[in-house]
Design a protein around this motif. Structure first.
Motif, PDB file in Angstrom:
ATOM      1  N   ALA A 218     132.388  64.321  36.561  1.00  0.00           N
ATOM      2  CA  ALA A 218     131.296  63.427  36.948  1.00  0.00           C
ATOM      3  C   ALA A 218     131.880  62.246  37.700  1.00  0.00           C
ATOM      4  CB  ALA A 218     130.539  62.937  35.715  1.00  0.00           C
ATOM      5  N   TYR A 219     131.072  61.700  38.592  1.00  0.00           N
ATOM      6  CA  TYR A 219     131.477  60.448  39.211  1.00  0.00           C
ATOM      7  C   TYR A 219     130.297  59.509  39.362  1.00  0.00           C
ATOM      8  CZ  TYR A 219     129.906  62.030  43.908  1.00  0.00           C
ATOM      9  OH  TYR A 219     129.180  62.472  44.983  1.00  0.00           O
ATOM     10  N   MET A 220     130.612  58.226  39.234  1.00  0.00           N
ATOM     11  CA  MET A 220     129.632  57.162  39.406  1.00  0.00           C
ATOM     12  C   MET A 220     129.452  56.940  40.899  1.00  0.00           C
ATOM     13  SD  MET A 220     129.932  53.198  38.147  1.00  0.00           S
ATOM     14  CE  MET A 220     131.426  52.923  39.123  1.00  0.00           C
ATOM     15  N   ASP A 221     128.212  56.993  41.345  1.00  0.00           N
ATOM     16  CA  ASP A 221     127.883  56.850  42.760  1.00  0.00           C
ATOM     17  C   ASP A 221     127.134  55.546  42.967  1.00  0.00           C
ATOM     18  OD1 ASP A 221     127.739  58.046  45.449  1.00  0.00           O
ATOM     19  OD2 ASP A 221     125.579  58.111  45.055  1.00  0.00           O
ATOM     20  N   ILE A 222     127.576  54.769  43.941  1.00  0.00           N
ATOM     21  CA  ILE A 222     126.915  53.488  44.191  1.00  0.00           C
ATOM     22  C   ILE A 222     126.043  53.563  45.439  1.00  0.00           C
ATOM     23  CG2 ILE A 222     128.713  52.174  43.002  1.00  0.00           C
ATOM     24  CD1 ILE A 222     129.688  51.279  45.788  1.00  0.00           C
ATOM     25  N   VAL A 223     125.119  52.629  45.562  1.00  0.00           N
ATOM     26  CA  VAL A 223     124.221  52.560  46.704  1.00  0.00           C
ATOM     27  C   VAL A 223     125.042  52.469  47.979  1.00  0.00           C
ATOM     28  CG1 VAL A 223     122.443  51.184  47.860  1.00  0.00           C
ATOM     29  CG2 VAL A 223     122.389  51.443  45.369  1.00  0.00           C
ATOM     30  N   GLY A 224     124.650  53.261  48.956  1.00  0.00           N
ATOM     31  CA  GLY A 224     125.310  53.241  50.251  1.00  0.00           C
ATOM     32  C   GLY A 224     124.281  53.367  51.355  1.00  0.00           C
ATOM     33  N   SER A 225     124.774  53.502  52.562  1.00  0.00           N
ATOM     34  CA  SER A 225     123.889  53.564  53.721  1.00  0.00           C
ATOM     35  C   SER A 225     123.112  54.875  53.788  1.00  0.00           C
ATOM     36  CB  SER A 225     124.695  53.364  55.008  1.00  0.00           C
ATOM     37  OG  SER A 225     125.721  54.331  55.092  1.00  0.00           O
TER      38      SER A 225
ATOM     39  N   GLN B  74     124.581  58.804  27.777  1.00  0.00           N
ATOM     40  CA  GLN B  74     125.855  59.402  27.388  1.00  0.00           C
ATOM     41  C   GLN B  74     126.879  59.279  28.512  1.00  0.00           C
ATOM     42  OE1 GLN B  74     125.554  63.584  26.546  1.00  0.00           O
ATOM     43  NE2 GLN B  74     127.747  63.836  26.315  1.00  0.00           N
ATOM     44  N   LEU B  75     126.487  59.598  29.743  1.00  0.00           N
ATOM     45  CA  LEU B  75     127.423  59.547  30.870  1.00  0.00           C
ATOM     46  C   LEU B  75     127.753  58.115  31.274  1.00  0.00           C
ATOM     47  CD1 LEU B  75     125.976  62.449  33.021  1.00  0.00           C
ATOM     48  CD2 LEU B  75     128.193  62.411  31.846  1.00  0.00           C
ATOM     49  N   ALA B  76     126.772  57.238  31.257  1.00  0.00           N
ATOM     50  CA  ALA B  76     126.986  55.855  31.695  1.00  0.00           C
ATOM     51  C   ALA B  76     128.053  55.155  30.858  1.00  0.00           C
ATOM     52  CB  ALA B  76     125.670  55.081  31.648  1.00  0.00           C
ATOM     53  N   GLN B  77     128.185  55.538  29.595  1.00  0.00           N
ATOM     54  CA  GLN B  77     129.197  54.940  28.721  1.00  0.00           C
ATOM     55  C   GLN B  77     130.626  55.202  29.208  1.00  0.00           C
ATOM     56  OE1 GLN B  77     128.695  55.758  24.496  1.00  0.00           O
ATOM     57  NE2 GLN B  77     126.553  56.272  24.889  1.00  0.00           N
ATOM     58  N   LEU B  78     130.798  56.216  30.021  1.00  0.00           N
ATOM     59  CA  LEU B  78     132.126  56.594  30.497  1.00  0.00           C
ATOM     60  C   LEU B  78     132.614  55.741  31.664  1.00  0.00           C
ATOM     61  CD1 LEU B  78     131.617  60.459  30.487  1.00  0.00           C
ATOM     62  CD2 LEU B  78     132.652  59.041  28.689  1.00  0.00           C
ATOM     63  N   PHE B  79     131.723  54.935  32.235  1.00  0.00           N
ATOM     64  CA  PHE B  79     132.032  54.172  33.437  1.00  0.00           C
ATOM     65  C   PHE B  79     131.801  52.687  33.220  1.00  0.00           C
ATOM     66  CE2 PHE B  79     130.496  58.354  34.726  1.00  0.00           C
ATOM     67  CZ  PHE B  79     131.510  58.771  35.565  1.00  0.00           C
ATOM     68  N   GLU B  80     132.453  51.891  34.044  1.00  0.00           N
ATOM     69  CA  GLU B  80     132.120  50.475  34.132  1.00  0.00           C
ATOM     70  C   GLU B  80     131.073  50.366  35.230  1.00  0.00           C
ATOM     71  OE1 GLU B  80     134.209  46.307  35.404  1.00  0.00           O
ATOM     72  OE2 GLU B  80     135.442  47.760  34.305  1.00  0.00           O
ATOM     73  N   LEU B  81     129.804  50.420  34.822  1.00  0.00           N
ATOM     74  CA  LEU B  81     128.717  50.435  35.792  1.00  0.00           C
ATOM     75  C   LEU B  81     128.753  49.178  36.660  1.00  0.00           C
ATOM     76  CD1 LEU B  81     125.765  51.872  33.693  1.00  0.00           C
ATOM     77  CD2 LEU B  81     127.367  53.091  35.177  1.00  0.00           C
ATOM     78  N   GLN B  82     128.459  49.360  37.920  1.00  0.00           N
ATOM     79  CA  GLN B  82     128.436  48.283  38.894  1.00  0.00           C
ATOM     80  C   GLN B  82     126.991  47.882  39.175  1.00  0.00           C
ATOM     81  OE1 GLN B  82     131.519  47.116  40.164  1.00  0.00           O
ATOM     82  NE2 GLN B  82     132.197  48.464  38.516  1.00  0.00           N
ATOM     83  N   PRO B  83     126.764  46.689  39.722  1.00  0.00           N
ATOM     84  CA  PRO B  83     125.388  46.316  40.066  1.00  0.00           C
ATOM     85  C   PRO B  83     124.718  47.326  41.001  1.00  0.00           C
ATOM     86  CG  PRO B  83     126.828  44.406  40.236  1.00  0.00           C
ATOM     87  CD  PRO B  83     127.713  45.597  39.987  1.00  0.00           C
ATOM     88  N   ALA B  84     125.505  47.983  41.848  1.00  0.00           N
ATOM     89  CA  ALA B  84     124.953  48.939  42.809  1.00  0.00           C
ATOM     90  C   ALA B  84     125.054  50.388  42.341  1.00  0.00           C
ATOM     91  CB  ALA B  84     125.653  48.783  44.151  1.00  0.00           C
ATOM     92  N   THR B  85     125.337  50.627  41.050  1.00  0.00           N
ATOM     93  CA  THR B  85     125.379  52.009  40.577  1.00  0.00           C
ATOM     94  C   THR B  85     124.003  52.631  40.782  1.00  0.00           C
ATOM     95  OG1 THR B  85     127.103  51.533  38.945  1.00  0.00           O
ATOM     96  CG2 THR B  85     125.785  53.530  38.606  1.00  0.00           C
TER      97      THR B  85
ATOM     98  N   TRP C 152     127.850  42.500  47.825  1.00  0.00           N
ATOM     99  CA  TRP C 152     126.618  42.842  48.535  1.00  0.00           C
ATOM    100  C   TRP C 152     125.496  43.125  47.538  1.00  0.00           C
ATOM    101  CZ3 TRP C 152     124.024  47.603  48.494  1.00  0.00           C
ATOM    102  CH2 TRP C 152     123.015  47.749  49.445  1.00  0.00           C
ATOM    103  N   ALA C 153     125.792  43.925  46.506  1.00  0.00           N
ATOM    104  CA  ALA C 153     124.784  44.281  45.508  1.00  0.00           C
ATOM    105  C   ALA C 153     124.314  43.057  44.726  1.00  0.00           C
ATOM    106  CB  ALA C 153     125.338  45.340  44.556  1.00  0.00           C
ATOM    107  N   GLU C 154     125.244  42.191  44.347  1.00  0.00           N
ATOM    108  CA  GLU C 154     124.864  40.978  43.622  1.00  0.00           C
ATOM    109  C   GLU C 154     123.982  40.083  44.487  1.00  0.00           C
ATOM    110  OE1 GLU C 154     128.617  39.394  42.344  1.00  0.00           O
ATOM    111  OE2 GLU C 154     128.781  40.840  40.685  1.00  0.00           O
ATOM    112  N   HIS C 155     124.299  39.998  45.770  1.00  0.00           N
ATOM    113  CA  HIS C 155     123.497  39.188  46.698  1.00  0.00           C
ATOM    114  C   HIS C 155     122.091  39.782  46.868  1.00  0.00           C
ATOM    115  CE1 HIS C 155     122.554  36.554  50.033  1.00  0.00           C
ATOM    116  NE2 HIS C 155     122.210  37.621  50.738  1.00  0.00           N
ATOM    117  N   LYS C 156     122.002  41.106  46.941  1.00  0.00           N
ATOM    118  CA  LYS C 156     120.702  41.768  47.087  1.00  0.00           C
ATOM    119  C   LYS C 156     119.838  41.587  45.840  1.00  0.00           C
ATOM    120  CE  LYS C 156     120.343  44.572  50.816  1.00  0.00           C
ATOM    121  NZ  LYS C 156     119.318  44.197  51.771  1.00  0.00           N
TER     122      LYS C 156
END
Length: 181
Positions: free
Chosen positions: A54-61, A107-118, A152-156
């Motif tokens: 699994a991978y954590m995917d963040i907001v992108g273009s 369950q999956l989110a616990q495995l990552f350090e979630l980012q504001p843009a996750t 960018w995510a924190e600013h948005k």
């Protein structure tokens, strides 16, 4: 000539865990559709079992991977050594998107350090692992992670991110729907 395996071995796992960058590839079924290839970083990759990652995917273009795996499931993930012995490792699988609120999210989110843009977590069931030499991959020096995505995510803000996803992440560049909506 590459070597093929049916599962992620301990040696593969050790190699994967040392890499600071990896690449995901997906494509629509249409021959006219665009192949997507994306670099990923940020300690966002996890091995869940010898046949699942699994991978954590963040907001992108864009949100091409989500659209492609919703349509056909296919995904390839590639790691390559930029330091140490040369090596390339590819994971071939079928993936799906897990969104906040989905049954698997907590369950999956616990495995990552979630980012504001996750935005989502991509899970892939791996059916083939390939290693190859990597002799032509150059050496690169890792200097650290960029902070632009987080800034960018924190600013948005949460509302701004939702609006951005509505505008930019609902459809692929070929017009395929994503799992977000």
């Amino acid at each position: 000539m590459g070597k093929f395996f049916s599962t992620i071995s301990d040696i593969h796992m050790s190699f994967i865990q040392k890499q600071k960058i990896y690449f995901t590839a997906s494509a629509p079924l249409s021959a006219e559709g665009h192949v997507n290839l994306s670099p990923k970083g940020m300690d966002s990759f996890r091995i869940l079992s010898p046949t699942r990652v699994a991978y954590m995917d963040i907001v992108g273009s864009g949100n091409e991977t989500s659209a492609h795996i919703l349509e056909n499931g296919r995904i390839t993930i590639m790691f390559c050594a930029f330091e140490g012995p040369p090596n390339i490792l590819r994971l071939y699988g079928h993936g799906y998107t897990v969104l906040p609120g989905d049954e698997e999210w907590e369950q999956l989110a616990q495995l990552f350090e979630l980012q504001p843009a996750t935005r989502q977590i991509i899970v892939a069931d791996i059916h083939k692992v390939q290693t190859s030499c990597g002799f032509s991959v150059p050496y690169y020096e890792y200097l650290g992670e960029r902070d632009q995505a987080q800034n960018w995510a924190e600013h948005k803000g949460a509302e701004g991110l939702e609006q951005y996803k509505q505008e930019k992440n609902r459809l692929s560049i070929d017009g395929l729907p994503t799992a977000l909506y």
